[in-house]
Design a protein around this motif. Structure first.
Motif, short mmCIF file in Angstrom:
data_model
loop_
_atom_site.label_atom_id
_atom_site.label_comp_id
_atom_site.label_asym_id
_atom_site.label_seq_id
_atom_site.Cartn_x
_atom_site.Cartn_y
_atom_site.Cartn_z
N GLN B 3 0.76 -1.20 -0.18
CA GLN B 3 0.07 0.02 0.12
C GLN B 3 0.92 1.30 -0.15
O GLN B 3 0.60 2.13 -0.49
N ILE B 4 1.88 1.25 0.71
CA ILE B 4 2.88 2.26 0.88
C ILE B 4 3.46 2.28 -0.52
O ILE B 4 3.50 3.53 -1.29
N ALA B 5 3.78 1.37 -1.15
CA ALA B 5 4.35 1.40 -2.44
C ALA B 5 3.41 1.78 -3.65
O ALA B 5 4.00 2.63 -4.23
N ARG B 6 2.38 1.54 -3.39
CA ARG B 6 1.41 2.21 -4.35
C ARG B 6 1.26 3.66 -4.26
O ARG B 6 1.10 4.18 -5.30
N SER B 7 1.03 4.09 -2.83
CA SER B 7 1.31 5.45 -2.75
C SER B 7 2.21 6.29 -3.36
O SER B 7 1.98 7.37 -4.02
N LEU B 8 3.41 5.63 -3.23
CA LEU B 8 4.68 6.32 -3.67
C LEU B 8 4.56 6.43 -5.27
O LEU B 8 5.11 7.26 -5.95
N SER B 413 9.78 2.85 -5.90
CA SER B 413 8.87 2.86 -4.92
C SER B 413 8.61 1.62 -3.82
O SER B 413 8.33 1.75 -2.50
N ALA B 414 9.17 0.44 -4.51
CA ALA B 414 9.06 -0.85 -3.54
C ALA B 414 10.02 -0.71 -2.60
O ALA B 414 9.87 -1.11 -1.46
N ILE B 425 12.81 4.92 7.22
CA ILE B 425 12.64 6.40 6.71
C ILE B 425 11.11 6.63 7.17
O ILE B 425 10.37 5.64 7.31
N SER B 426 10.75 7.87 7.36
CA SER B 426 9.50 8.25 7.51
C SER B 426 8.56 8.31 6.11
O SER B 426 9.51 8.38 4.98
N GLU B 427 7.41 8.02 6.02
CA GLU B 427 6.44 8.01 4.89
C GLU B 427 6.80 9.36 4.34
O GLU B 427 6.83 9.32 3.00
N GLU B 428 6.71 10.49 5.02
CA GLU B 428 6.57 11.86 4.60
C GLU B 428 7.96 11.89 3.66
O GLU B 428 8.04 12.50 2.46
N ARG B 429 9.23 11.45 4.18
CA ARG B 429 10.42 11.53 3.52
C ARG B 429 10.48 10.75 2.44
O ARG B 429 11.26 11.08 1.27
N ALA B 430 9.85 9.63 2.46
CA ALA B 430 9.73 8.55 1.05
C ALA B 430 9.19 9.30 0.03
O ALA B 430 9.51 9.03 -1.29
N HIS B 431 8.15 10.09 0.36
CA HIS B 431 7.24 10.82 -0.68
C HIS B 431 8.25 12.00 -1.41
O HIS B 431 8.23 12.02 -2.57
#
Lengths: 448, 448, 448
Positions: B3-8, B413-414, B425-431
């Motif tokens: 789900q995180i990967a898809r969002s990224l 993304s994955a 890492i934080s999700e925010e930073r990943a974006h």
């Protein structure tokens, strides 16, 4: 993912075992004698096992190696004591499976129960159902290739083939290292024996002819492959005159270090030439520094657990051979490595172009779950699934054969399941691929 | 994690394509002719594809290579028949995506439907919307760099730049291998042509001046980088007199093997010097044994699928260059490898110190999902995300460009999603990072 | 899997820290002075940190290196500005943990809050609880080994050992590189100082005796190991006369390049011989090209972030040493590598046979989550868990010690949890193994 893997595995779990390269002695199957005792079956002859016990400070003669007087029960105790060392190792996985599936013992080896397990296994070994041929059937082995000296009579193989009651195929493999490598301590003796064995052969030309004749003899008796254990995969085409001069220097005991290197490379090339002619699949196993520790070699001989891999380069080394035979019709060349770096860098690209080249399954130290997954990950994206050899157990530990093939089938299923889960292949196609990998590949690659 | 990967991925899925290094021909875009047929578009010119079909025993001339008379439909049948070989390979993933996203064909290639897919693609290729420029727009390509001969007029590039109706940038890349490497069969001819093309240049000094002048010409026409395909990344600074003597020996056809090695290393150093002066980003692609199989090279020329990687060492080889230019202002040096072992061992540490050094994206055989993940895992812990080049498609297969960039974006993304899930890492930073990796990195590294 | 990992981690999370190899200065602990400021604690002395900031174009003198006049607060600003470069890197993970667990700062470094964090950390450093000895206790360090010059008086170690109020052990480590390697700029000076320091020693025999004497001195003061930073792990046994001749040539400043190579290999062999005699654990750290960039070395000296790894071969190189000492009683030899390829190819097989050999924990650039998992995956199937060294932090950054050990414990737990989830080991056994890996292994391997 696990569910997909289980479904794939269920497709191949019970398929017959195809073992196109290994080190079981055909005479053991032919004579069908009971295995003597647990230590002689599971510990002493398995250098994967003795080497790890050795790390804990147990001398090899206490494990039955050499002219040891160590009693079998004593050796078994040492093994049970050392069992915790095997956690997480390939040998540990196999032995646990052998305990359970071959001997019906569900607990793990332990020093407290050493006598019990020793007695339990001993009792089983005395039963008729635990003779080699009965286990052979029990293990569902359809094809088993042995590894044989070029001058071997192959009488055991002939006897097994002639035995109507024994349905499986036990095939010899031509393994000429000790006749090709001038540096081998027996080379001179072997060459004289070889020339003596083939009437009318003399000199370098006779030597080549005698090798070809012995290959023919193997082919007649069912051999499908010739196996080559070399230091490096260097290949080279010398002209006949030059090769002949080195050959004669070597017979006279006057070969230089360079002679040895050049001649071994030349003879690997010659073996490829003969494989193109007689159809024997050529397998190459390079990159192991044999007998790394001299004192251990002097005391216990070869295969005592101290063959240590080193870096290998195939791309340049194998080129002279591939120049001339890489696209030869029906030539099959299986390249093995103990140096994982060549999987993605060299072997997958070579097998992804040359119709003759197949990537050998992860071998020896790499014959274990994580290493097998690294192998598939390293080669598949470049070479697909069709260019690998199928599983090779390469074992002298007869009872470990089912465990090894079982592990391989589970790991192949797990790898495919991941690709399905990642939408990289369809589940339907994965079902075809698992069958191909486990059953069709070894038959196709080894011309069975 | 998915789900995180898809969002990224959703953040970057539709961003324009930046392709700072590849092998599409600018004239194809400029002339905007229809692609002739499915085989000429997807099979014959793509050595990733022909090599795998070749492993199954199909000669290359039956795939349209060389002076082949094989018909296009016949080639397409061979390709469809060989399709199962592509399961799990990078080429397989791209072709499946091209079928679906470019041609709207949802089924996979198959021998039973070969005529249908051939006809369907042929029909599409005849439509105006499938001309190169329309696909260019459809693919959302913002920048595409080509790879060009130093004496190329770059007229196609100029015409495209002058065309107000064509908004994207098609940039030339200076690729001087055949003018630097004495061992190249055309070197002598090329050098004479080069000296002839630049008025007043003669001798070694003139040769250097003429190269600089051609670089200036490329810069004027939009080039941002100079690319170097070398056997090894050896670099060396010779003094002018010594370099001049080798240059003259080579012009006279009398260079030794050592001359060739030393001069190529010296010229790689000189190219770095010129990059520092004129600002062209320097990219190095070493470690491929070109044209491994002589008979195939003789019949079909270069780029026929038998370039095979070998082990590379950067640390010592590149040192002379980095001594003098490693910290030079605004110098960008992108180091590629086909030998994965140097990612963690050499490239990440080099890029983790030298401001000039960037780690090239996984290239060629390594341009695939698992290999890309191994790359990120190998370099990130040492060099972070800021020191890699951004994705490079390096392709001559125009229609595969969107699929390749799409794969790369999914994999990045994955990888980031895993780090988020592992609280690294934080999700925010990943974006922020996914935007930087996909969009800002290539612009920054290639000075776009 | 995560749940199993958490359960395993909880077993070892709070165990005392055993640090058998590192670079903290014993005098810092002994004198117990307050750390001067945030930059001097966390930035300037940590070449993992300064090298990454340097890649963004900040000259090293602006980070406090060399005879820099850069103010501490200015350096801190540069660090905070560069913080995004550290995402995904090992240093990034450690610093984030130090911020939170040592200084109680929950936000990450950022240029906007640079002054705030600078002031907050400065205030903490002024508190008595933040003196080295108090942190030592806070960090729960039981054993800390330093790395020391052979002629060091070890007075700080003696003072700490004599201090009843300081319960932990701070042990010296014998590090003789600059006395063994003829190529070291101080070698001649060091040898004369060494001969001068040990009464009655002269010539090559005296040199060996003096080294043995200094080792004895270290052993008396608690040393358990001798550490060797070498270019390659080559070993060689020269005869005394030959070694003596090279030694004298070198003293006279007339050693050749070959002399240097041969003599370093010979002295590594001699160090093994002495370790067999005096019991010091021998650790070898090869394969780093030290001070890769001459201009940086000239300006800032060693350890400035440009030591770059290269390919290493252990199998042949270490063989002369192992011939004679590989099975010597109580000899412990820990082999480290920056070249990951040797883990599965060479180190696991060596450690899986020789009772003396242990695989060193992933070191330096490899001391990070993914690399640690690759290490375990690469060595375990061949060598099990008993043949690795236990975690080594190898750090000069005192405040990062808890974060590093914490990371290692989490990763070991995660690896074991995966094996449990894959039914490869039992959960019960995993609980024993995690304790062994974290606590018993380093005590056993380093004879603590």
């Amino acid at each position: 993912m696990r569910q997909i893997a289980r479904s794939l595995f269920s497709r191949v779990e019970n398929l017959p075992i195809i073992s196109p390269h290994g080190h079981v002695d055909a005479a053991v199957i032919e004579q069908n004698l009971a295995f003597p005792d647990p230590a002689a079956l599971l510990v002493t002859p398995d250098h994967y096992v003795t080497r790890l016990i050795h790390t804990s400070g147990v001398p090899l003669d206490q494990l039955g190696l050499g002219s040891s007087a160590a009693g079998s029960r004593r050796i078994w105790h040492e093994f049970c004591k050392a069992w915790p060392l095997f956690e997480g190792t390939a040998s540990g996985y196999w032995i646990r499976q052998e305990f359970e599936h071959v001997f019906g013992i569900r607990e793990e080896p332990a020093v407290e129960t050493a006598d019990q397990t020793y007695d339990a296994i001993s009792a089983k070994l005395a039963e008729p159902g635990f003779r080699p041929r009965e286990l052979f059937k029990e293990f569902n082995i359809e094809v088993l290739a042995t590894t044989d000296d070029p001058l071997d009579s192959l009488d055991s193989h002939a006897a097994l083939a002639a035995d109507g009651a024994f349905a499986a195929r036990v095939l010899p493999t031509f393994r000429p290292d000790a006749y090709l490598n001038i540096g081998h301590p027996q080379w001179q003796t072997n060459v004289e024996r070889l020339l003596g064995a083939v009437p009318g052969s003399s000199g370098y030309a006779g030597y080549l002819a005698a090798l070809a004749e012995r290959r023919r003899y193997f082919v007649e008796r069912g051999a499908v492959s010739a196996d080559h254990g070399v230091h490096t995969p260097a290949t080279l085409k010398l002209d006949d005159a030059e090769a002949g001069r080195i050959f004669e220097r070597a017979r006279a005991g006057k070969a230089s270090a360079e002679d040895r290197e050049v001649f071994e490379a030349h003879m690997l090339y010659q073996m490829a030439r003969m494989s193109v002619e007689d159809g024997l699949v050529m397998t190459i196993h390079p990159g192991s520094y044999r007998n790394h520790h001299d004192p251990t070699f002097e005391a216990f001989g070869p295969d005592a657990g101290h063959d240590i891999p080193f870096a290998v380069n195939y791309t340049e080394a194998i080129r002279p051979l591939l120049q001339d035979f890489g696209t030869a019709k029906d030539f099959h060349l299986v390249l093995f490595t103990l140096d994982e770096t060549v999987f993605s860098r060299e072997l997958a690209p070579l097998a992804g172009f040359y119709p003759s080249v197949y990537v050998g399954a992860p071998w020896w130290f790499l014959d274990a779950p994580d290493a097998m997954l690294r192998f598939r990950s390293a080669v598949t994206e470049t070479a697909g699934f069709s260019r690998s050899s199928g599983f090779i157990d390469d074992t002298r530990a007869f009872c470990s054969i089912p465990a090894r093939h079982d592990t391989s089938r589970r790991i192949e299923s797990a790898f495919l399941a991941r690709l399905v889960a990642e939408h990289r292949i369809s589940e339907e196609r994965a079902h075809e691929l698992i069958l191909d990998i486990v059953d069709s590949s070894p038959r196709r690659v080894f011309k069975l």
